[in-house]
Enzyme design. Structure first.
Site, PDB file in Angstrom:
ATOM      1  N   GLU A  49       1.045  -1.312  -0.115  1.00 21.48           N
ATOM      2  CA  GLU A  49       0.174  -0.082  -0.412  1.00 21.48           C
ATOM      3  C   GLU A  49       0.901   1.134  -0.138  1.00 21.48           C
ATOM      4  O   GLU A  49       1.686   1.048   1.069  1.00 21.48           O
ATOM      5  CB  GLU A  49      -0.785   0.046   0.762  1.00 21.48           C
ATOM      6  N   ASP A  60      -6.147   9.281  10.080  1.00 22.61           N
ATOM      7  CA  ASP A  60      -4.001   9.158  10.033  1.00 22.61           C
ATOM      8  C   ASP A  60      -4.028   9.567  11.282  1.00 22.61           C
ATOM      9  O   ASP A  60      -3.894  10.362  11.754  1.00 22.61           O
ATOM     10  CB  ASP A  60      -3.528   9.443   8.650  1.00 22.61           C
TER      11      ASP A  60
END
Length: 270
Positions: A49, A60
């Protein structure tokens, strides 16, 4: 058959679990992104990824947020990330690469232009964190028409309806977020993950990768017991941030190899 589908079919045939490391493109050094991708593959990554830097990465935690900020400070854009995949493909035609990021950079580039460029570069999947599946049928169709798997997030809070919606439009695999909150958080509850996977499996005919909060080989092994694949992001980004430049690639390969060995012990034990 897509590279992602081939990869999971091979893993299933061997009784193995998938290992999916995440790294931010362009951090810590844009010139070394492709080198680090190869280092992940050398350690035993099944899928990579590759994070597309964005200025407001709301899902995040601080580690990946700061990584994204550093990459943006280097001038890294979505086009640079796609170019990195193209260079990676010059010497690796087997390891699937999934671009993970947010809608804004894709929309600025134009979905059609993105799909075309990503396909030509050898991108295998795309995970857009802030695209709700209920509104993504057209996007998913555009990606699949280009041979790119649209991958979606599911969470402990996902309703049966949302899971079913993902089952209709996703391909490749689904990414189950093991914790409420942001990436890199702690306090993984494997039994809680195990209790949710059957509901996903009954509605989504795809492998389930589990991520958020997996920091070492032991935790990865525990999660692999109840899932098809393990996703590790914040820890990889941290290792790159902390490693001496000359040792960074080797550090990545060694860490991924440790996790790979732990995951393979799950298969061996069965």
């Amino acid at each position: 058959m897509s590279r992602i589908k081939n990869t999971f079919a091979a893993l299933s045939a061997q009784g193995k679990k998938g290992l999916i490391p995440f790294m931010t493109a362009g951090d810590p050094d844009p010139a070394r992104t492709v080198e680090f991708m190869h280092a992940l593959a050398a350690g035993g990554a099944d899928v990579i990824e590759l994070g597309v830097p964005f200025s407001d990465p709301m899902a995040d935690g601080p580690v990946i947020q700061q990584s994204s900020e550093r990459a943006l400070a280097h001038g890294v854009s979505l086009r640079h990330v796609i170019a990195d995949v193209k260079r990676f493909r010059e010497t690796n035609d087997t390891t699937p690469v999934v671009l993970m990021g947010y809608a804004n950079p894709i929309e600025r580039m134009g979905t059609e232009a993105f799909a075309k460029a990503a396909k030509e570069a050898g991108v295998d999947g795309v995970l857009v964190v802030d695209y709700p599946p209920e509104e993504c049928a057209n996007f998913a169709e555009q990606m699949q028409s280009a041979g790119i798997d649209p991958i979606f997030l599911l969470a402990p809070t996902s309703t049966d309806e949302r899971i079913a919606e993902v089952g209709k439009i996703a391909s490749g695999y689904v990414y189950y977020v093991s914790l409420k909150g942001v990436t890199g958080a702690a306090n993984l509850d494997v039994s809680s993950i195990a209790s949710k996977i059957p509901a996903i499996k009954s509605r989504v005919p795809l492998p389930v990768g589990v991520g958020f909060g997996i920091r070492d080989a032991q935790t990865a092994r525990s999660v692999a017991e109840v899932s098809d694949a393990v996703v590790i992001g914040s820890r990889i980004v941290q290792l790159l941030e902390q490693a001496a430049p000359e040792a960074a690639a080797e550090t990545l390969t060694r860490f991924v190899a440790e996790v790979r060995e732990a995951l393979d012990s799950v298969a061996t034990a069965r």
